[in-house]
Scaffold this motif. Structure first.
Motif, mmCIF file in Angstrom:
data_model
loop_
_atom_site.group_PDB
_atom_site.id
_atom_site.type_symbol
_atom_site.label_atom_id
_atom_site.label_comp_id
_atom_site.label_asym_id
_atom_site.label_seq_id
_atom_site.Cartn_x
_atom_site.Cartn_y
_atom_site.Cartn_z
ATOM 1 N N ASP A 1 44.122 46.292 48.329
ATOM 2 C CA ASP A 1 44.262 45.305 47.276
ATOM 3 C C ASP A 1 43.404 44.109 47.692
ATOM 4 N N HIS A 2 42.300 43.894 47.013
ATOM 5 C CA HIS A 2 41.269 42.956 47.479
ATOM 6 C C HIS A 2 41.586 41.524 47.032
ATOM 7 N N ILE A 3 42.600 40.966 47.649
ATOM 8 C CA ILE A 3 43.023 39.616 47.272
ATOM 9 C C ILE A 3 42.435 38.540 48.170
ATOM 10 N N TYR A 4 41.862 38.941 49.301
ATOM 11 C CA TYR A 4 41.325 37.940 50.225
ATOM 12 C C TYR A 4 39.804 37.994 50.374
ATOM 13 N N ASP A 5 39.193 39.136 50.146
ATOM 14 C CA ASP A 5 37.741 39.214 50.320
ATOM 15 C C ASP A 5 36.971 38.874 49.036
ATOM 16 N N LYS A 6 37.682 38.712 47.913
ATOM 17 C CA LYS A 6 37.043 38.302 46.659
ATOM 18 C C LYS A 6 38.128 37.762 45.727
ATOM 19 N N ASN A 7 37.740 37.395 44.502
ATOM 20 C CA ASN A 7 38.692 36.924 43.478
ATOM 21 C C ASN A 7 39.400 35.633 43.870
ATOM 22 N N ARG A 8 38.793 34.823 44.695
ATOM 23 C CA ARG A 8 39.457 33.626 45.196
ATOM 24 C C ARG A 8 39.450 32.496 44.154
ATOM 25 N N PRO A 9 40.491 31.687 44.123
ATOM 26 C CA PRO A 9 40.576 30.613 43.116
ATOM 27 C C PRO A 9 39.484 29.561 43.256
ATOM 28 N N GLU A 10 38.926 29.404 44.464
ATOM 29 C CA GLU A 10 37.870 28.413 44.663
ATOM 30 C C GLU A 10 36.627 28.703 43.792
ATOM 31 N N ASN A 11 36.520 29.946 43.355
ATOM 32 C CA ASN A 11 35.362 30.331 42.553
ATOM 33 C C ASN A 11 35.269 29.526 41.262
ATOM 34 N N LEU A 12 36.417 29.131 40.716
ATOM 35 C CA LEU A 12 36.425 28.413 39.443
ATOM 36 C C LEU A 12 35.697 27.079 39.544
ATOM 37 N N GLY A 13 35.844 26.406 40.671
ATOM 38 C CA GLY A 13 35.163 25.129 40.855
ATOM 39 C C GLY A 13 33.661 25.285 40.836
ATOM 40 N N PHE A 14 33.151 26.320 41.500
ATOM 41 C CA PHE A 14 31.702 26.541 41.488
ATOM 42 C C PHE A 14 31.214 26.899 40.094
ATOM 43 N N LEU A 15 31.968 27.722 39.375
ATOM 44 C CA LEU A 15 31.551 28.096 38.024
ATOM 45 C C LEU A 15 31.480 26.872 37.114
ATOM 46 N N ARG A 16 32.361 25.915 37.334
ATOM 47 C CA ARG A 16 32.287 24.665 36.555
ATOM 48 C C ARG A 16 30.999 23.904 36.883
ATOM 49 N N PRO B 1 46.105 43.545 51.912
ATOM 50 C CA PRO B 1 47.215 44.492 51.968
ATOM 51 C C PRO B 1 46.787 45.852 51.417
ATOM 52 N N PRO B 2 47.488 46.905 51.776
ATOM 53 C CA PRO B 2 47.166 48.222 51.217
ATOM 54 C C PRO B 2 47.513 48.280 49.738
ATOM 55 N N LEU B 3 46.824 49.135 49.025
ATOM 56 C CA LEU B 3 47.095 49.339 47.606
ATOM 57 C C LEU B 3 47.862 50.657 47.452
ATOM 58 N N PRO B 4 49.001 50.649 46.774
ATOM 59 C CA PRO B 4 49.756 51.897 46.592
ATOM 60 C C PRO B 4 48.891 52.964 45.928
ATOM 61 N N PRO B 5 49.029 54.210 46.344
ATOM 62 C CA PRO B 5 48.187 55.291 45.809
ATOM 63 C C PRO B 5 48.169 55.365 44.292
ATOM 64 N N GLU B 6 49.307 55.095 43.651
ATOM 65 C CA GLU B 6 49.360 55.215 42.195
ATOM 66 C C GLU B 6 48.548 54.139 41.475
ATOM 67 N N LYS B 7 48.132 53.102 42.207
ATOM 68 C CA LYS B 7 47.352 52.030 41.583
ATOM 69 C C LYS B 7 45.851 52.162 41.841
ATOM 70 N N ARG B 8 45.468 53.124 42.640
ATOM 71 C CA ARG B 8 44.051 53.298 42.937
ATOM 72 C C ARG B 8 43.338 53.901 41.734
ATOM 73 N N ASN B 9 42.134 53.433 41.483
ATOM 74 C CA ASN B 9 41.316 54.040 40.444
ATOM 75 C C ASN B 9 39.855 53.902 40.827
#
Length: 559
Positions: free
Chosen positions: A256-271, A234-242
């Protein structure tokens, strides 16, 4: 297909001269070495592993706990080693595996642990895995990378953007599909949804653990998994960009990079990775979390529970925003709330950001005093610390001419963003030597003339130099357990003075920092106040007040 990597000539090597303390990483000070720019012994103008080994006594003189070595693996060097073509070797420009073994042995002899930079989320497009993967749909590594069909109109499968600019998808004419690359087009992303990929990466980690490394710095650790459905961000509102992670000129900030990274599946690999590390004594991993919007939230997730990463560092203190007492307390306090059982690793500098001598200190009335105050502040916060080579010398950001640029990131966005070459120039060892003692040849990046007076040999025997100020501070920190592993309670944060208390066991230390260019007075803390010395600052206790000169600090034991 499962790839198992073993080296029969390299059984596990226990560190020599180091106590097998499984908690060594808590409060550790880690010195980052960027191999290309540290010390060249071959004359080709590029630093190497022998050069690092040669200068280990200098690093030991700083009294740090460990070194983190940026990538030295075989690579086409399109992103200077962060595009790996062989995870289990040494690029010939840096030396050999035997040179690495010598480096580790010498570091351990001097009491220094060795951490290496593992690039997990992507490889080079010249890695044999990708070379094979792109050949067909049914080869052994066909599903080891993120491949996707084009939309009916031939465009990429979704709107994901690359950190380095443009679409995160590139068309491959052989497979007639798009492949994902969160960074350069020559850095295809691995498909961590495939268990075989995870197994192969864990075998890589085991290879280096068997060679005696003490841990890993995990590059872009939150990029390992993407959304299996490949949904649009999804787009990120201008006031939240940094611009914490990418420069403002880069449209990457618009999503708003919610699908190309930061995925919950990452926790399993880190374990899985943590379980592997637990097979070896005293191993630690630091994760780099490249995320502007929810960095501390991810740090909390990745370090909680004692079954994932030991610690992470985010980008909060690597952004251009000037430090203030309130901002510092807010960042550290937010982490303490988000990850009460976690452990932060703080840094003001690394190989990707403008050096703090230029980013912050240049705006101060007295840049040198301000830089020294920053060192005292960084080494007093709760958490571990990373110091980037040359930071202890007070090196400024170099202004590199366009024709001398090497960084593809800078070339892409020139002139609004000049890339990362300015913080990657060669280490200055000798003021009056060719290339400041870095090389006998032509250095891969020019040595700035303004760095020469800051060379190691120019500061070595000057009691009041920035280099010796760091040495004093590091020795001071080591002598006070509360500064290494103690908890933290902020006292004063609203004005120009930041103060807090560090407690560990029977030791309580009061710390105060004046971030302004004017002398300040603050009330003395309650209880018996015993001023501490041997830290290089000149704050004074005067009856019921503490006197803090401009850009100065005060430390005391409280009972």
């Amino acid at each position: 297909m499962t790839t198992t990597i073993r080296d029969g000539n390299a059984p596990y090597r226990a560190p020599i001269g180091l106590e097998p303390d499984p908690e060594w990483w808590r409060g550790a000070v880690i010195y980052q070495v960027y191999p290309r720019s540290f010390r060249d012994t071959s004359g080709d103008g590029i630093g190497d592993l022998r050069g690092i080994a040669e200068k280990l006594p200098y690093i030991a003189s700083l009294d740090v706990d460990a070194i983190w070595i940026s990538p030295f693996f075989p690579s086409p060097m399109k992103d200077f080693g962060y595009d790996v073509s062989d995870y289990c070797g040494v690029d010939e420009m840096f030396g050999t595996l035997q040179d690495f073994d010598h480096l580790v042995a010498e570091a351990h002899r001097l009491g220094i642990r060795v951490m290496i930079d593992l690039v997990l989320s992507h490889t080079s497009d010249q890695h044999p895995w990708f070379v094979e993967s792109r050949k067909s749909f049914d080869n052994p590594t066909a599903d080891w990378y993120v491949w996707a069909e084009a939309k009916p109109d031939g465009t990429p499968p979704n709107n994901w953007l690359s950190v380095f600019g443009g679409s995160a998808w590139t068309w491959d004419t052989r497979r007639r599909q798009y492949y994902l690359h969160n960074f350069l087009t020559s850095q295809p992303d691995l498909n961590f949804h495939n268990p075989e990929v995870q197994d192969a990466i864990l075998d890589v980690a085991r290879f280096w653990l068997e060679r005696g490394v003490d841990g890993f710095r995990l590059d872009a650790v939150n990029f390992c998994f993407c959304d299996e459905e490949l949904r649009d961000n999804p787009p990120l509102p201008p006031e939240k960009r940094n611009a914490k992670v990418t420069p403002a000129v880069n449209p990457y900030n618009y999503q708003d990079h919610i699908y190309d990274k930061n995925r919950p599946e990452n926790l399993g690999f880190l374990r899985r990775l943590r379980a592997l590390m637990e097979e070896y004594p005293a191993i630690a991993a630091i994760g780099e979390v490249g995320e502007a919007q929810r960095g501390l939230e991810l740090v909390a997730e990745y370090t909680s529970g004692g079954d994932k990463l030991h610690k992470c560092y985010a980008f909060e203190f690597l952004s251009p925003d000037m430090l203030s007492p309130d901002r510092i307390a807010s960042i550290v306090g937010e982490f303490e709330i988000a990850a009460p059982e976690g452990w932060a690793c703080w840094a003001f500098s690394n190989h990707d950001v403008v050096r703090p001598a230029t980013r912050w200190a240049a705006q101060a009335a007295d840049p040198e005093r301000y830089l020294r105050l920053l060192a005292g502040l960084l080494l007093s916060l709760r958490g571990s610390v990373c110091i980037y080579q040359g930071e202890e010398l007070g090196l400024t950001e170099a202004d590199i001419a366009f024709e001398d640029l090497q960084d593809p990131y800078g070339i892409q966005f020139w002139p609004d963003f000049k890339g990362r070459d300015g913080c990657r120039t060669p280490m200055v060892w000798e003021k009056n030597s060719h290339a400041a003692g870095f090389t006998d040849g032509n250095p891969w990046l020019p040595v700035p003339r303004e760095h020469l007076p800051l060379a190691v040999d120019a500061q070595e025997h000057v009691l009041g130099s920035t280099l010796n100020h760091y040495r004093r501070l590091l020795a001071f920190r080591r002598n006070h357990p509360a500064l290494i592993r103690g908890d933290i309670e902020f006292m004063e944060t609203k004005g120009p003075v930041l103060s807090f208390v560090r407690r560990h066991g029977n030791e309580t230390i009061f710390c105060a920092f004046n971030l302004s260019e004017e002398e300040r007075f603050i009330a003395r803390p309650e209880g018996h106040v015993e001023p501490l010395d041997h830290h290089g600052f000149s704050g004074l206790l005067r009856q019921d007040k503490i006197e803090l000169p401009a850009y100065d600090a005060f430390f005391a034991r409280i009972s």
